[in-house]
Scaffold this motif. Structure first.
Motif, PDB file in Angstrom:
ATOM      1  N   GLY A 126       0.903  -1.248   0.077  1.00  0.00           N
ATOM      2  CA  GLY A 126       0.012   0.130   0.245  1.00  0.00           C
ATOM      3  C   GLY A 126       0.693   1.409  -0.093  1.00  0.00           C
ATOM      4  N   LYS A 127       0.338   2.278   0.421  1.00  0.00           N
ATOM      5  CA  LYS A 127       0.971   3.777   0.277  1.00  0.00           C
ATOM      6  C   LYS A 127       2.089   3.725   1.127  1.00  0.00           C
ATOM      7  CE  LYS A 127      -3.084   6.777  -0.789  1.00  0.00           C
ATOM      8  NZ  LYS A 127      -3.730   7.847  -0.561  1.00  0.00           N
ATOM      9  N   PRO A 128       3.300   3.968   0.493  1.00  0.00           N
ATOM     10  CA  PRO A 128       4.472   4.000   1.496  1.00  0.00           C
ATOM     11  C   PRO A 128       4.665   5.396   1.887  1.00  0.00           C
ATOM     12  CG  PRO A 128       5.209   3.944  -0.766  1.00  0.00           C
ATOM     13  CD  PRO A 128       3.735   3.903  -0.835  1.00  0.00           C
ATOM     14  N   ASN A 129       5.214   5.558   2.915  1.00  0.00           N
ATOM     15  CA  ASN A 129       5.694   6.724   3.152  1.00  0.00           C
ATOM     16  C   ASN A 129       7.300   6.937   2.876  1.00  0.00           C
ATOM     17  OD1 ASN A 129       3.903   7.505   4.915  1.00  0.00           O
ATOM     18  ND2 ASN A 129       5.001   6.748   6.994  1.00  0.00           N
ATOM     19  N   LEU A 130       7.780   8.232   2.273  1.00  0.00           N
ATOM     20  CA  LEU A 130       9.080   8.231   1.678  1.00  0.00           C
ATOM     21  C   LEU A 130       9.877   9.137   2.436  1.00  0.00           C
ATOM     22  CD1 LEU A 130       7.618   8.971  -1.983  1.00  0.00           C
ATOM     23  CD2 LEU A 130       8.184   6.829  -0.907  1.00  0.00           C
ATOM     24  N   LEU A 131      11.212   8.793   2.538  1.00  0.00           N
ATOM     25  CA  LEU A 131      12.183   9.803   3.053  1.00  0.00           C
ATOM     26  C   LEU A 131      13.388  10.050   1.948  1.00  0.00           C
ATOM     27  CD1 LEU A 131      13.914  10.162   6.504  1.00  0.00           C
ATOM     28  CD2 LEU A 131      15.055   9.972   4.669  1.00  0.00           C
ATOM     29  N   LEU A 132      13.586  11.111   1.662  1.00  0.00           N
ATOM     30  CA  LEU A 132      14.675  11.507   0.657  1.00  0.00           C
ATOM     31  C   LEU A 132      15.593  12.309   1.489  1.00  0.00           C
ATOM     32  CD1 LEU A 132      13.208  12.353  -2.885  1.00  0.00           C
ATOM     33  CD2 LEU A 132      14.956  10.532  -2.316  1.00  0.00           C
ATOM     34  N   ASP A 133      17.063  11.789   1.694  1.00  0.00           N
ATOM     35  CA  ASP A 133      17.946  12.414   2.358  1.00  0.00           C
ATOM     36  C   ASP A 133      18.696  13.114   1.112  1.00  0.00           C
ATOM     37  OD1 ASP A 133      20.007  13.382   3.839  1.00  0.00           O
ATOM     38  OD2 ASP A 133      20.258  11.808   5.466  1.00  0.00           O
ATOM     39  N   LEU A 134      18.726  14.300   1.135  1.00  0.00           N
ATOM     40  CA  LEU A 134      19.766  15.131   0.060  1.00  0.00           C
ATOM     41  C   LEU A 134      20.946  15.774   0.849  1.00  0.00           C
ATOM     42  CD1 LEU A 134      16.637  16.251  -2.059  1.00  0.00           C
ATOM     43  CD2 LEU A 134      17.833  14.197  -2.045  1.00  0.00           C
ATOM     44  N   THR A 135      21.240  15.602   1.989  1.00  0.00           N
ATOM     45  CA  THR A 135      22.122  16.409   2.671  1.00  0.00           C
ATOM     46  C   THR A 135      23.775  16.210   1.990  1.00  0.00           C
ATOM     47  OG1 THR A 135      22.525  14.989   4.316  1.00  0.00           O
ATOM     48  CG2 THR A 135      20.921  16.711   4.600  1.00  0.00           C
ATOM     49  N   GLU A 136      23.725  15.256   1.413  1.00  0.00           N
ATOM     50  CA  GLU A 136      25.142  14.902   0.792  1.00  0.00           C
ATOM     51  C   GLU A 136      25.138  14.957  -0.719  1.00  0.00           C
ATOM     52  OE1 GLU A 136      27.120  11.429   2.325  1.00  0.00           O
ATOM     53  OE2 GLU A 136      26.184  11.624   4.129  1.00  0.00           O
ATOM     54  N   MET A 137      23.676  15.593  -1.104  1.00  0.00           N
ATOM     55  CA  MET A 137      23.854  15.700  -2.776  1.00  0.00           C
ATOM     56  C   MET A 137      24.526  16.791  -3.202  1.00  0.00           C
ATOM     57  SD  MET A 137      20.051  16.124  -5.263  1.00  0.00           S
ATOM     58  CE  MET A 137      19.954  17.694  -4.574  1.00  0.00           C
ATOM     59  N   LEU A 138      25.444  16.520  -4.185  1.00  0.00           N
ATOM     60  CA  LEU A 138      25.939  17.739  -4.853  1.00  0.00           C
ATOM     61  C   LEU A 138      25.444  18.391  -5.909  1.00  0.00           C
ATOM     62  CD1 LEU A 138      29.542  16.251  -4.643  1.00  0.00           C
ATOM     63  CD2 LEU A 138      28.614  17.595  -3.092  1.00  0.00           C
ATOM     64  N   GLY A 139      24.422  17.725  -6.494  1.00  0.00           N
ATOM     65  CA  GLY A 139      23.846  18.155  -7.831  1.00  0.00           C
ATOM     66  C   GLY A 139      22.780  17.113  -8.315  1.00  0.00           C
ATOM     67  N   TYR A 140      22.190  17.518  -9.582  1.00  0.00           N
ATOM     68  CA  TYR A 140      21.347  16.590  -9.970  1.00  0.00           C
ATOM     69  C   TYR A 140      21.497  16.747 -11.474  1.00  0.00           C
ATOM     70  CZ  TYR A 140      18.191  20.547  -9.421  1.00  0.00           C
ATOM     71  OH  TYR A 140      17.862  21.641  -9.081  1.00  0.00           O
ATOM     72  N   THR A 141      20.861  15.805 -12.396  1.00  0.00           N
ATOM     73  CA  THR A 141      20.761  16.097 -13.949  1.00  0.00           C
ATOM     74  C   THR A 141      19.415  16.638 -14.163  1.00  0.00           C
ATOM     75  OG1 THR A 141      20.214  13.834 -13.975  1.00  0.00           O
ATOM     76  CG2 THR A 141      22.731  14.336 -14.086  1.00  0.00           C
ATOM     77  N   LEU A 142      19.393  17.370 -15.290  1.00  0.00           N
ATOM     78  CA  LEU A 142      17.959  17.676 -15.630  1.00  0.00           C
ATOM     79  C   LEU A 142      17.045  16.602 -15.876  1.00  0.00           C
ATOM     80  CD1 LEU A 142      16.359  20.377 -16.197  1.00  0.00           C
ATOM     81  CD2 LEU A 142      17.363  20.293 -18.481  1.00  0.00           C
ATOM     82  N   ASP A 143      17.340  15.514 -16.422  1.00  0.00           N
ATOM     83  CA  ASP A 143      16.531  14.615 -16.502  1.00  0.00           C
ATOM     84  C   ASP A 143      15.981  14.090 -15.400  1.00  0.00           C
ATOM     85  OD1 ASP A 143      18.903  13.332 -15.986  1.00  0.00           O
ATOM     86  OD2 ASP A 143      18.972  12.050 -17.580  1.00  0.00           O
ATOM     87  N   VAL A 144      16.645  14.215 -14.214  1.00  0.00           N
ATOM     88  CA  VAL A 144      15.985  13.835 -12.902  1.00  0.00           C
ATOM     89  C   VAL A 144      14.671  14.735 -12.486  1.00  0.00           C
ATOM     90  CG1 VAL A 144      16.375  13.777 -10.581  1.00  0.00           C
ATOM     91  CG2 VAL A 144      18.142  12.851 -11.877  1.00  0.00           C
ATOM     92  N   VAL A 145      14.942  15.940 -12.960  1.00  0.00           N
ATOM     93  CA  VAL A 145      13.787  16.817 -12.611  1.00  0.00           C
ATOM     94  C   VAL A 145      12.444  16.766 -13.445  1.00  0.00           C
ATOM     95  CG1 VAL A 145      13.184  19.238 -12.939  1.00  0.00           C
ATOM     96  CG2 VAL A 145      15.426  18.716 -12.160  1.00  0.00           C
ATOM     97  N   TRP A 146      12.708  16.203 -14.844  1.00  0.00           N
ATOM     98  CA  TRP A 146      11.545  15.881 -15.641  1.00  0.00           C
ATOM     99  C   TRP A 146      11.092  14.636 -15.180  1.00  0.00           C
ATOM    100  CZ3 TRP A 146       9.441  19.831 -17.569  1.00  0.00           C
ATOM    101  CH2 TRP A 146      10.240  20.868 -17.923  1.00  0.00           C
ATOM    102  N   GLU A 147      11.936  13.552 -14.689  1.00  0.00           N
ATOM    103  CA  GLU A 147      11.425  12.193 -14.455  1.00  0.00           C
ATOM    104  C   GLU A 147      10.498  12.425 -12.986  1.00  0.00           C
ATOM    105  OE1 GLU A 147      10.554   8.059 -14.578  1.00  0.00           O
ATOM    106  OE2 GLU A 147      11.167   9.658 -15.945  1.00  0.00           O
ATOM    107  N   GLU A 148      11.132  13.417 -12.208  1.00  0.00           N
ATOM    108  CA  GLU A 148      10.251  13.458 -10.949  1.00  0.00           C
ATOM    109  C   GLU A 148       9.056  14.115 -11.055  1.00  0.00           C
ATOM    110  OE1 GLU A 148       8.993  15.295  -7.483  1.00  0.00           O
ATOM    111  OE2 GLU A 148       9.710  16.421  -9.047  1.00  0.00           O
ATOM    112  N   ILE A 149       8.988  15.206 -11.768  1.00  0.00           N
ATOM    113  CA  ILE A 149       7.744  15.703 -12.349  1.00  0.00           C
ATOM    114  C   ILE A 149       6.681  14.659 -12.849  1.00  0.00           C
ATOM    115  CG2 ILE A 149       6.487  17.306 -13.812  1.00  0.00           C
ATOM    116  CD1 ILE A 149       9.106  19.277 -13.346  1.00  0.00           C
ATOM    117  N   ARG A 150       7.071  13.855 -13.804  1.00  0.00           N
ATOM    118  CA  ARG A 150       6.308  12.786 -14.503  1.00  0.00           C
ATOM    119  C   ARG A 150       5.824  11.952 -13.355  1.00  0.00           C
ATOM    120  NH1 ARG A 150       5.875   7.825 -15.284  1.00  0.00           N
ATOM    121  NH2 ARG A 150       8.100   7.435 -14.583  1.00  0.00           N
TER     122      ARG A 150
END
Length: 120
Positions: free
Chosen positions: A39-63
């Motif tokens: 069923g519906k999961p709770n989600l945790l995204l820890d981005l404290t060590e993220m240095l950057g992201y690619t543009l295709d990640v943004v589009w995929e996240e929106i989709r």
């Protein structure tokens, strides 16, 4: 690079370095697995060590978010970056979940576990 853990009906993901499309798709697969079997999961995204992201990640996240707008429990984002915090609040427009931003991963995980539905 992404590290993913399943815990008490939560998907916990930690991103280090650059967040790539392959990383995001691995996250999606884990979320969909949890959704399908528990069923519906709770989600945790820890981005404290993220240095950057690619543009295709943004589009995929929106989709992905638009396609599954009602399929998540609570969502916790861990970051100290103001731009990421702002983007997280903007993303709340696309999901029907409670979204909280935390600066501490332990606090975020505790909040998710407090808000995990009890089976039965």
């Amino acid at each position: 690079m992404i590290a993913i853990e399943h815990k008490a009906h939560c998907v916990l993901a930690t991103v280090a370095g650059e967040f790539t499309l392959a990383d995001y798709r691995e996250f999606e697969e884990n979320v969909l697995y949890e959704l399908r079997f528990h069923g519906k999961p709770n989600l945790l995204l820890d981005l404290t060590e993220m240095l950057g992201y690619t543009l295709d990640v943004v589009w995929e996240e929106i989709r992905f978010t638009r396609e599954h707008a009602t399929d998540f429990g609570c969502i916790a984002i861990v970051t100290t970056d103001q731009w990421t915090t702002w983007a997280t609040w903007l993303a709340r427009l696309f999901v029907e979940s409670e979204v909280q931003v935390f600066e501490n991963g332990r606090q975020a995980e505790a909040w998710l576990l407090e808000n995990t539905p009890v089976p039965g």
